[in-house]
Design a protein around this motif. Structure first.
Motif, short mmCIF file in Angstrom:
data_model
loop_
_atom_site.label_atom_id
_atom_site.label_comp_id
_atom_site.label_asym_id
_atom_site.label_seq_id
_atom_site.Cartn_x
_atom_site.Cartn_y
_atom_site.Cartn_z
N TYR A 6 23.68 -53.26 5.15
CA TYR A 6 22.37 -53.20 4.71
C TYR A 6 21.72 -54.38 3.77
O TYR A 6 21.52 -54.11 2.68
N PRO A 7 21.44 -55.27 4.63
CA PRO A 7 20.88 -56.38 3.98
C PRO A 7 19.31 -56.31 3.48
O PRO A 7 18.81 -56.97 2.57
N ASP A 8 18.79 -55.09 3.86
CA ASP A 8 17.31 -54.76 3.38
C ASP A 8 17.61 -54.00 2.04
O ASP A 8 16.40 -53.96 1.37
N PHE A 9 18.65 -53.66 1.63
CA PHE A 9 18.92 -53.21 0.17
C PHE A 9 19.53 -54.24 -0.74
O PHE A 9 20.90 -53.96 -1.00
N THR A 182 28.01 -43.33 -2.51
CA THR A 182 27.60 -43.76 -1.21
C THR A 182 27.97 -42.52 -0.25
O THR A 182 27.24 -42.26 0.56
N SER A 183 28.95 -41.72 -0.43
CA SER A 183 29.55 -40.74 0.32
C SER A 183 29.47 -39.59 -0.12
O SER A 183 30.12 -39.37 -1.45
N HIS A 184 29.20 -38.39 0.49
CA HIS A 184 29.18 -36.96 -0.04
C HIS A 184 29.71 -36.12 0.91
O HIS A 184 29.89 -36.14 2.18
N LEU A 185 30.13 -34.83 0.26
CA LEU A 185 30.71 -34.01 0.90
C LEU A 185 30.00 -32.70 0.25
O LEU A 185 29.98 -32.64 -0.98
N SER A 186 29.66 -31.67 1.08
CA SER A 186 29.11 -30.59 0.36
C SER A 186 29.48 -29.12 1.53
O SER A 186 29.26 -29.33 2.69
N LEU A 187 29.41 -28.28 1.04
CA LEU A 187 29.72 -26.87 1.50
C LEU A 187 28.38 -26.15 1.45
O LEU A 187 27.74 -25.69 0.49
N GLY A 188 27.77 -25.67 2.70
CA GLY A 188 26.52 -25.14 2.83
C GLY A 188 26.13 -24.68 4.03
O GLY A 188 26.95 -24.68 5.24
N GLU A 189 25.12 -24.03 4.19
CA GLU A 189 24.54 -23.42 5.52
C GLU A 189 24.17 -24.51 6.44
O GLU A 189 23.56 -25.73 6.19
N VAL A 190 24.56 -24.51 7.68
CA VAL A 190 24.70 -25.55 8.75
C VAL A 190 23.25 -25.51 9.56
O VAL A 190 22.57 -24.53 9.60
N PRO A 191 22.85 -26.80 10.19
CA PRO A 191 21.60 -26.87 10.86
C PRO A 191 21.57 -25.66 12.11
O PRO A 191 22.57 -25.18 12.30
N ALA A 221 22.33 -46.27 -0.33
CA ALA A 221 21.20 -46.37 -1.20
C ALA A 221 20.28 -45.36 -1.27
O ALA A 221 20.06 -44.41 -0.10
N LEU A 222 19.77 -44.80 -2.67
CA LEU A 222 18.95 -43.94 -2.83
C LEU A 222 17.72 -43.94 -1.86
O LEU A 222 17.14 -45.08 -2.06
N GLY A 223 17.38 -43.09 -0.95
CA GLY A 223 16.23 -42.86 -0.15
C GLY A 223 16.55 -43.66 0.96
O GLY A 223 15.53 -43.94 2.04
N LEU A 247 21.72 -31.80 4.63
CA LEU A 247 21.74 -33.26 4.70
C LEU A 247 20.21 -33.56 4.62
O LEU A 247 19.41 -33.15 5.21
N PRO A 248 19.97 -35.01 4.33
CA PRO A 248 18.59 -35.28 3.99
C PRO A 248 18.12 -35.52 5.59
O PRO A 248 18.47 -35.72 6.49
#
Length: 248
Positions: A6-9, A182-191, A221-223, A247-248
Motif C-alpha cells: 500500500y504505497p498510497d498510505f 490490520t487483520s480481524h476475526l469476528s463471529l456474526g451474521e453472514v451476508p 489502514a483505517l478506511g 465486513l466493511p
C-alpha cells in the motif's frame, strides 16, 4: 516474510513529493496471492488426488466457427476421492462479493454421501495467499470427521489468542484482532447470499438473526479497502450474542 504494501498510505504523511516513498510493511498474509491463487491451490489438490472437472456453458449458433463460440460461464470443480469434500473456483462465473471483493474459492464438506447439502462451507476472496488456502485444504483432506457438533466461539478465540491476537474489548466473546490491528476475526451474521443451498436461509424473518459464521479480513489502514476476506459459514442458523460486526 515481509513485503512492501500500500504505497498510497505512507507511514509518514509529511513525506515530500519526489522524496523516498514510504511503504506499509507487513507479514506474508498482507502481501497478496502473487496472482497465482488458482494455480497454487489447484496444484495442492492435484497432489492430494482430487478430481478436477471443468464445466463450460456457452452459446453456439448454426454455422458458427469454434473460435467464435461465446462462453457464458465456466466452473472448475475439484472433488475429493470420497466425494465428501469439494472446492470450486467460482471467480470465472458470476462472482458475488465479500468485503467488496469477489469470492474466488468456495470450499465445502458434508458428513454423508447420501446428503446433497454441504454441512458447512468456507469462502475466500482474491489476494488470500495461496498457501493459506492450500494449508486449509490439506488439513480438511486429513480429517476423518467432517461434521463436528457446534461449539462456542471460545475454541476459535483461544486459538488465535495463543498466537498473540487481542480480543475485542466490547465483543470479547465474538471478535479479535492481530497485534498490528490490520487483520480481524469476528463471529456474526453472514451476508445474504451465503446460503450453502440451505432453504432455511430463505425463510428467516426480518426480526430473526440469519445464519452465523466466522469472518476474517485484512484492512491495512483505517478506511482503506480490504486486501482480502474469508468466511466460514455454519450450516445451522444461530443467534450471536451482542452486536453483529459485518465486513466493511
Amino acid at each position: 516474510m515481509e513485503a512492501p504494501l500500500y504505497p498510497d498510505f505512507p507511514l509518514d504523511p509529511s513525506t515530500p513529493r519526489g522524496g523516498q516513498p514510504a511503504f506499509w510493511v507487513g507479514p506474508r498474509h498482507l502481501a497478496g496471492d502473487d496472482g497465482r491463487l488458482y494455480d497454487a491451490v489447484a496444484d495442492t489438490l492435484s497432489g492430494l488426488g482430487w478430481t478436477s472437472l471443468t464445466i463450460v456453458r456457452g452459446r453456439h449458433e448454426p454455422d458458427e466457427e469454434p473460435e467464435d463460440r461465446q462462453v457464458l460461464r465456466s466452473t472448475v470443480l475439484h472433488i475429493s476421492p470420497d466425494t465428501l469434500r469439494w472446492a470450486q473456483w467460482s471467480l470465472a462465473d458470476e462472482p458475488f462479493h465479500l468485503g467488496e471483493l469477489p469470492i474466488a474459492w468456495q470450499i465445502s464438506a458434508r458428513a454423508e454421501t447420501s446428503s446433497p447439502l454441504a454441512q458447512w462451507s468456507a469462502y475466500f476472496t482474491l489476494d488470500v495467499p495461496g498457501e493459506a488456502v492450500s494449508d486449509f485444504l490439506v488439513a480438511l483432506d486429513a480429517r476423518d470427521q467432517l461434521a463436528m457438533p457446534l461449539v462456542g466461539p471460545e475454541l476459535v478465540l483461544d486459538a488465535v489468542a495463543a498466537h498473540g491476537w487481542l480480543r475485542d474489548i466490547d465483543l470479547s466473546q465474538e471478535a479479535a484482532t492481530d497485534p498490528t490491528f490490520t487483520s480481524h476475526l469476528s463471529l456474526g451474521e453472514v451476508p445474504p447470499l451465503i446460503q450453502d443451498a440451505d432453504p432455511r436461509a430463505l425463510t428467516t424473518g426480518a426480526d430473526e438473526a440469519g445464519p452465523a459464521g466466522w469472518q476474517a479480513w485484512a484492512e491495512p489502514a483505517l478506511g482503506a479497502p480490504c486486501l482480502w476476506a474469508g468466511l466460514l459459514r455454519r450450516k445451522r442458523p444461530a443467534r450471536p450474542r451482542g452486536r453483529l460486526r459485518r465486513l466493511p
